[in-house]
Design a protein around this motif. Structure first.
Motif, PDB file in Angstrom:
ATOM      1  N   ASP A 315       4.613   3.662  -4.473  1.00  0.00           N
ATOM      2  CA  ASP A 315       4.718   2.320  -5.042  1.00  0.00           C
ATOM      3  C   ASP A 315       3.635   1.433  -4.454  1.00  0.00           C
ATOM      4  N   GLU A 316       3.534   0.221  -4.987  1.00  0.00           N
ATOM      5  CA  GLU A 316       2.488  -0.707  -4.545  1.00  0.00           C
ATOM      6  C   GLU A 316       2.664  -1.111  -3.091  1.00  0.00           C
ATOM      7  N   ASP A 317       3.922  -1.142  -2.615  1.00  0.00           N
ATOM      8  CA  ASP A 317       4.189  -1.602  -1.254  1.00  0.00           C
ATOM      9  C   ASP A 317       4.085  -0.485  -0.224  1.00  0.00           C
ATOM     10  N   GLN A 318       3.735   0.737  -0.655  1.00  0.00           N
ATOM     11  CA  GLN A 318       3.556   1.873   0.251  1.00  0.00           C
ATOM     12  C   GLN A 318       4.780   2.059   1.166  1.00  0.00           C
ATOM     13  N   THR A 319       5.955   2.037   0.556  1.00  0.00           N
ATOM     14  CA  THR A 319       7.197   2.171   1.311  1.00  0.00           C
ATOM     15  C   THR A 319       7.335   3.575   1.878  1.00  0.00           C
ATOM     16  N   GLU A 339       9.359   1.673   6.652  1.00  0.00           N
ATOM     17  CA  GLU A 339       8.113   0.918   6.790  1.00  0.00           C
ATOM     18  C   GLU A 339       7.684   0.441   5.413  1.00  0.00           C
ATOM     19  N   ARG A 340       7.167  -0.773   5.334  1.00  0.00           N
ATOM     20  CA  ARG A 340       6.805  -1.335   4.033  1.00  0.00           C
ATOM     21  C   ARG A 340       5.649  -2.323   4.185  1.00  0.00           C
ATOM     22  N   LYS A 341       4.745  -2.288   3.238  1.00  0.00           N
ATOM     23  CA  LYS A 341       3.639  -3.237   3.212  1.00  0.00           C
ATOM     24  C   LYS A 341       4.124  -4.536   2.601  1.00  0.00           C
TER      25      LYS A 341
END
Length: 558
Positions: A315-319, A339-341
């Protein structure tokens, strides 16, 4: 051929205007140019206004062809865009040079710029760790409630802190100096140290470094480390050091060998000698969607077996979610976390650690650019389910609340403001492009009529409807308004021998097109007829398109 390094807007792309590939040959350029000249030539129009508008478009097409047809000008355009063609601002290379010489000159200038950036770069890195003792929240004794009516407030304190910082000072293209320092305190006592590391790249296969350090606890330090690629699939590192203290000199040494077992798997074998001697072997597999580690250590004072697994969401948030198990002579520890961006340069992570005899801890980590902020919170010395529950649910609920109530609205507002500003800045240019597109459509009418007559006579390709812009197909976005323009005439004008070929470039630069929604994702939708059968296709803005195709055919029921 690469895109211009100083790219102009898509609507000003000469390749898109001529509808040719960036690798187009001279013959392809000439064929496209002749076709547009026949369409826009001023002598074909009697109306004075149409004649004037056709002349402007004809000159624009002529300019694009003149630039791309000349090897020197084309090389300059590919490297620098339209700005590189301006006489007043172009003093980089001599115009009489060949394309190869121009590229060589540019690469030399690029190396000089890289050298200047290298001299200016310091690459600061830092870590701030604040340890919190919150055991009083869960480990309070029952006597406290008996002695004090109504109980008392739990005592939470900061019992340790650590701050470290480092900067790099490039000396030459191969030599780098790194200065670092740290300060630590634990329960009121602590100290600090400072280190200087000199690193030199000896070849493409290896490097070495020397380290000098001093501190108020351990004393002076001298160390050396080397790295070497043994084969394309194997490398090793070795280091040794001397630590001087009031108790004498403490030598230490370590070496590690690593090998690529396959494309995504690495094997490591490490030996360490000194105050904590150990032999460690590990296997690490890292793929696009997961990361797995298996490690075994035999040593003094600790021997352990450790397994960890991390799953990466696409995903966009690099979870990422992760879990690990570590067991040895010290006890057993289970960890899990996520962990999440949260922004372009920030990553937030939380990990719950449950162990015997360590108890339960919560570790929070925030990475902001090259800075790291750590907040380890020790909750209890016992295995209490309540502590594990609050350590898991608490950060998750707080994150979701902050994300929904603060972060998401803020990011949405920022994007809307940036998009609004971009539209305001480009409003004049877009209005000009719109007028040019409308003029192009008027000038195309006669040519399109002849093309349709020719295609109908052989049951060829007829563009019935074509739209370009933003389409709203998601039901959750039904309140948004579609922003499209009719491009049926411009596309029919590009039909030749019952074929329509669009190159892999933004369509806004095509004759008769303009950008109806600046900064938003766009698509091209066509409904066409071929051999008396209806076809339909939806294509991305920068995708190449070739019609007709059997896969675009519509069923009779549709």
């Amino acid at each position: 051929m690469a895109a211009p390094l100083d790219a102009d807007s898509d609507a000003d792309d000469f390749y898109s205007l001529l509808n040719v590939r960036r690798e187009a040959t001279q013959e392809e350029l000439k064929a496209s140019y002749r076709r547009l000249c026949m369409l826009y030539h001023p002598d074909k129009h009697r109306d004075p206004e149409l004649k004037r508008q056709a002349e402007q478009l004809f000159n624009l097409v002529h300019q694009a062809y003149e630039v791309l047809n000349d090897p020197q000008s084309r090389a300059i355009y590919d490297l620098f865009g339209k700005r590189g063609l301006e006489v007043e601002g172009w003093e980089i290379v001599e115009r009489k040079k060949t394309p190869a010489e121009i590229r060589e000159e540019y690469e030399r200038l690029q190396r000089e710029r890289d050298e200047r950036r290298l001299q200016q770069r310091t690459n600061p890195k830092g870590t701030i760790s604040v340890g919190v003792d919150a055991t009083d929240l869960f480990d309070r004794c029952e006597e406290d409630y008996e002695d004090t009516p109504g109980g008392r407030l739990p005592h939470v304190e900061i019992n340790r802190m650590h701050i470290s910082q480092s900067i790099e000072a490039p000396l030459t293209a191969k030599d780098t100096a790194v200065l670092s320092g740290s300060l630590s305190t634990h329960n009121g006592s602590g100290g600090g140290n400072i280190n200087l590391c000199l690193k030199r790249v000896t070849s493409t296969r290896g490097w070495g470094e020397l380290e000098f350090g001093a501190g108020d606890i351990r004393g002076p330090l001298f160390g050396m480390k080397v790295f070497r690629n043994l084969t394309p699939r194997c490398f090793m590192t070795a280091q040794c050091g001397l630590q001087f203290s009031t108790r004498g000199v403490r030598p230490n040494a370590s070496t590690m060998m690593a090998r690529h077992l396959d494309q995504n798997t690495m094997g490591y074998l490490q030996w360490r000698w000194g105050s904590q001697s150990a032999m460690t072997t590990s296997v690490v597999r890292d793929t696009k969607t997961s990361h797995f580690t298996l490690a075994l250590q035999l040593g003094v004072p600790h021997s352990y077996l450790m397994m960890s697994y991390q799953y990466k969401f696409q995903d966009e948030d690099q979870t990422k979610i992760k879990a690990s198990l570590k067991t040895g002579f010290f006890g057993t520890v289970v960890e899990y976390g996520a962990e999440r961006k949260i922004s372009q340069h920030s990553v937030l992570a939380a990990t719950v650690s449950i162990g015997v005899p360590q108890g339960v801890s919560l570790k929070l980590r925030l990475n902001r650019a090259s800075q790291t902020y750590l907040f380890p919170v020790h909750l209890t010395d016992q295995l209490l389910p309540s502590a594990a529950f609050y350590a898991t649910a608490g950060p998750l609920l707080i994150y979701l609340a902050v994300q929904k109530l603060i972060v998401t609205p803020y990011v949405r507002t920022q994007k809307e403001q940036e998009l609004k500003k971009r539209r305001e800045d480009s409003a004049t240019d877009i209005a000009k492009k719109k007028q040019e597109a409308e003029t192009s459509v008027l000038l195309m009418q006669e040519s399109v009529r002849r093309i349709i007559e020719a295609e109908e006579s052989k049951m060829g390709l007829i563009i019935l409807n074509a739209w370009y812009g933003k389409f709203v197909t998601d039901s959750s976005r039904k309140n948004e308004r579609a922003k499209v323009i009719d491009v049926t005439v411009p596309l029919q004008c590009l039909v030749k021998d019952s074929k329509l070929i669009l190159t892999e470039a933004a369509k806004a630069g095509l004759p008769g097109f303009y950008d109806p929604c600046v900064g938003e994702e766009k698509s091209l939708k066509l409904l066409y007829q071929f051999r008396g059968v209806m076809h339909q296709v939806l294509s991305g803005d920068t995708e190449a398109l070739r019609i007709p195709k059997q896969s675009h055919r519509l069923d009779s029921d549709t």
